[in-house]
Design a protein around this motif. Structure first.
Motif, mmCIF file in Angstrom:
data_model
loop_
_atom_site.group_PDB
_atom_site.id
_atom_site.type_symbol
_atom_site.label_atom_id
_atom_site.label_comp_id
_atom_site.label_asym_id
_atom_site.label_seq_id
_atom_site.Cartn_x
_atom_site.Cartn_y
_atom_site.Cartn_z
ATOM 1 N N ASP B 33 57.400 -6.907 52.584
ATOM 2 C CA ASP B 33 56.828 -7.549 51.393
ATOM 3 C C ASP B 33 55.642 -8.436 51.782
ATOM 4 O O ASP B 33 54.609 -8.428 51.123
ATOM 5 N N ALA B 34 55.809 -9.176 52.850
ATOM 6 C CA ALA B 34 54.737 -10.066 53.295
ATOM 7 C C ALA B 34 53.528 -9.245 53.743
ATOM 8 O O ALA B 34 52.382 -9.576 53.438
ATOM 9 N N ALA B 37 51.643 -7.898 50.774
ATOM 10 C CA ALA B 37 50.853 -8.952 50.129
ATOM 11 C C ALA B 37 49.567 -9.202 50.914
ATOM 12 O O ALA B 37 48.484 -9.304 50.339
ATOM 13 N N ARG B 38 49.687 -9.272 52.241
ATOM 14 C CA ARG B 38 48.475 -9.501 53.050
ATOM 15 C C ARG B 38 47.498 -8.342 52.892
ATOM 16 O O ARG B 38 46.290 -8.530 52.826
ATOM 17 N N ILE B 40 47.172 -6.279 50.294
ATOM 18 C CA ILE B 40 46.532 -6.322 48.963
ATOM 19 C C ILE B 40 45.406 -7.349 48.964
ATOM 20 O O ILE B 40 44.299 -7.091 48.498
ATOM 21 N N LEU B 41 45.682 -8.520 49.520
ATOM 22 C CA LEU B 41 44.671 -9.584 49.518
ATOM 23 C C LEU B 41 43.456 -9.191 50.348
ATOM 24 O O LEU B 41 42.320 -9.467 49.989
ATOM 25 N N THR B 42 43.713 -8.541 51.478
ATOM 26 C CA THR B 42 42.614 -8.128 52.345
ATOM 27 C C THR B 42 41.735 -7.089 51.643
ATOM 28 O O THR B 42 40.503 -7.174 51.653
ATOM 29 N N ASN B 45 39.694 -8.617 48.742
ATOM 30 C CA ASN B 45 38.486 -9.313 49.196
ATOM 31 C C ASN B 45 37.388 -8.319 49.518
ATOM 32 O O ASN B 45 36.222 -8.543 49.202
#
Ligand code: FAD
Lengths: 514, 61
Positions: B33-34, B37-38, B40-42, B45
């Motif tokens: 999960d973590a 999330a990383r 998706i954020l990467t 951006n």
């Protein structure tokens, strides 16, 4: 006895409003249930816009002299630093981006400026230990019952301004609601006195590594060797127990020793537990009763938006109320106080809610993303703008609102109609010093004349040979420009040339007479 | 204005899919999960276009 303006509440908002009105020659009576400056530990962080307003009111120098200027912040996650930020302010402003100053000092310097203004004839009166206990609103005026140590009395107010704080008794007396979100969290605030050689920086921890410190923690310096420490304790706590000084000391010891390697000597100056909320009144104006500051809107303090936005309420209201009372503008001008400042409150609530949601994720997935941001921020610069430990207060703008006029220059974005005037060096002083508290016609690289319209005079200021900074902030690619500026230093309109008819028309727009 | 691409756009789709699944190999549910999330954020951006991101949030529903 009938007074044109009665202000209930002598906090930062009531005091700055009274000072502003008094300097314009409009009588202001302040009733406050305390005597002298407020007690307790509240605001510490005052923004440039507030200092610029205080400068116009003659109160900022003492604040900046006493206050602590800071630029650097560090953000930690657990036991490692994820990044530093530097608010390194642009050069060419009289005031710094932020100072830290205990709220009682802020209030004291306003009272000092009020006393100076009074000595010069400003019609301001502050009555301490005057507690308003009843309000009868007759539409065009209000009757107040005031309790004093010498017994109760009554007085009447044409305009009643409620600056009586977040718990506003006047709001309750009028049966008005105050809706919004309560964040299910408790923050332990400890102001400690210590001689530590930590740098003057804002240190913020997500998931701090020191024992029992909750979800986040903050350490920030104030004048007089006082440090503000915050611990985010969560919702289900035993307040009584958490306020036990031994328990607080254990937490503070853990935080300080994690930084200093040992527990430095310190004393607890003030401790308290706060629950924060974001809410506002639906309407800030109810006929001749007007709400300003925390009585009208309340935000969580991360971002320093409480007092800083309330002072902008006072700044917005003072000149409008003054013109209405002098018969120079219609009473409906006061409606624009409400629309402009309700917008300001919404902006602050939005920012504060987002910060609070980041600091206290409300769901499992929200926490997963929050921690993903923190982990990425440690490695990659791109994620740092997503880290939200409070977005610090910036000046509110009213771009697109009714009282603003045309822009025929197409100059810089930062000086569009609706924005606040940015400061800039001017000779051996600063531009904002020159603007004063009336309407101003500012001509840059060209000429302008004083104008008079609707019974209002606007003084012209000409800067024939602007410095580089003024060019960047006010001209952009243009050769020259003429600005009309409101008494609260918001830009009404701008043109390439001085055209008296256009400037007069814009002044009409600015006071709601268009 | 840039539009969200909703037609095939990935060279080597099988290879990418495999790499994505491989990246989760050996991770616990929590770690996965973590990681997601990383990721998706990467990617967000990199895309950097708010309209595209908003449409993507809709499209993925
Ligand atoms: C822990 C904490 C930290 C904060 N940090 C910041 C910060 O860093 N920066 C920032 O900008 N803001 C901050 N704030 C918010 C800031 O303190 C408030 O926004 C500010 O005090 C609001 O000012 P005010 O004048 O509207 O109300 P208040 O300061 O609450 O003043 C209201 C006054 O009205 C008087 N009064 C009330 N009822 C009556 C009555 N019936 N009759 C007569 N008088 C009455 C009260 O005695 C009081 O003097 C913080 C708040 C807290 C709690």
């Amino acid at each position: 006895m009938r007074h044109p303006v009665v202000i209930v509440g002598g906090g930062p908002i009531g005091l700055s409003l009274a000072l502003d009105l008094g300097l314009k020659g409009t009588p202001a009576l302040v009733l406050d249930d305390h005597d002298g400056a407020g007690l307790g530990s509240k605001a510490i962080c005052f923004a440039k816009r507030t200092l610029d307003i205080a400068n116009r009111l003659g109160a900022s120098q003492a604040m900046v002299d006493k206050g602590i200027v800071w630029n650097v912040g560090k953000v930690f996650h657990d036991d490692h630093k994820i990044f530093d930020f530097n608010l390194q302010p642009e050069a060419g402003h009289r005031n710094p981006a932020f100072i830290n100053l205990q709220q009682p000092y802020f209030e004291k310097y306003l009272v000092d400026a009020i006393n100076t203004a009074k000595a010069n004839g400003a019609p301001i009166e502050i009555r301490g230990r005057n507690c308003v206990t009843a309000l009868e609103n007759h539409g065009s005026y209000s009757t107040l019952t005031v309790e004093t140590p010498d017994g109760p009395y009554q007085l009447e107010a044409d305009y009643l301004i409620a600056c009586d704080g977040a718990r506003s008794p006047l709001r309750d007396m009028m049966g008005l609601s105050f809706d919004g979100r309560v964040f299910e969290d408790n923050f332990l605030i400890a102001d400690v006195h210590m001689k530590a050689d930590f740098p003057t920086e804002r240190w913020f921890w997500f998931e701090p590594p020191f024992k029992n410190s909750g979800q986040s923690a903050l350490l920030h310096k104030q004048p007089d060797d006082i440090w503000r420490i915050d611990f985010q304790l969560g919702w289900d706590i035993d307040r009584e127990k958490e306020l036990d000084p031994d328990r607080i000391r254990a937490r503070v010891d853990a935080m300080l020793s994690s930084q200093a390697g040992h527990v430095p000597e310190y004393e607890l100056e003030w401790t308290s537990i706060y629950t924060f909320q974001c809410r506002r009144m639906q309407k800030f104006r109810h006929g001749n009763v007007i709400f300003a500051g925390d009585s009208a809107h309340q935000v969580s303090p991360f971002g320093a938006r409480g007092a800083n936005s309330g002072v902008q309420d006072a700044d917005n209201l003072a000149w409008k109320l003054d013109l209405v009372l002098k018969g120079l503008a219609d009473d409906s001008l006061l409606d624009t106080y409400a629309t402009e400042r309700e917008h300001g409150a919404d902006e602050n609530i939005l920012n504060s809610s987002r910060a609070t949601d980041f600091m206290t994720p409300k769901s499992e997935v929200s926490k997963i993303f929050r921690n993903a941001v923190l982990e990425l921020a440690n490695k990659h610069e791109f994620a740092r703008p997503l880290v939200n430990s409070g977005r610090l207060s910036v000046p509110c703008n009213y771009v697109g609102f009714a009282l603003f006029g045309e822009d025929t220059v197409g100059g810089p974005e930062t000086t569009r109609p609706g924005m606040t005037c940015p400061d800039a060096p001017l000779g051996d002083a600063f531009l904002l010093d020159q603007l004063g508290g009336g309407f101003t016609v500012l001509a840059i690289g060209t000429d302008a004349q004083d104008i008079s319209a609707h019974g209002i005079d606007a003084k012209a200021i000409t800067i024939a040979a602007p410095c580089h900074t003024i060019k960047v902030r006010y001209l952009g690619d243009a050769e020259q420009a003429v600005y009309l500026i409101r008494p609260d230093q918001h830009i009404v309109a701008r043109w390439a040339n001085f055209d008296e008819t256009a400037v007069k028309a814009a002044l009409g727009t600015a006071i709601g007479k268009a | 204005m840039n539009m969200l691409i909703l037609t095939p756009n990935l060279p080597d789709p099988d290879g990418f899919y495999n790499e994505l699944i491989q990246a989760h190999e050996g991770l616990t549910k929590e770690q996965s999960d973590a990681f997601n999330a990383r990721l998706i954020l990467t990617l967000a951006n990199h895309i950097g276009d708010r309209t595209v991101l908003t449409t993507a949030l809709e499209a993925a529903k």
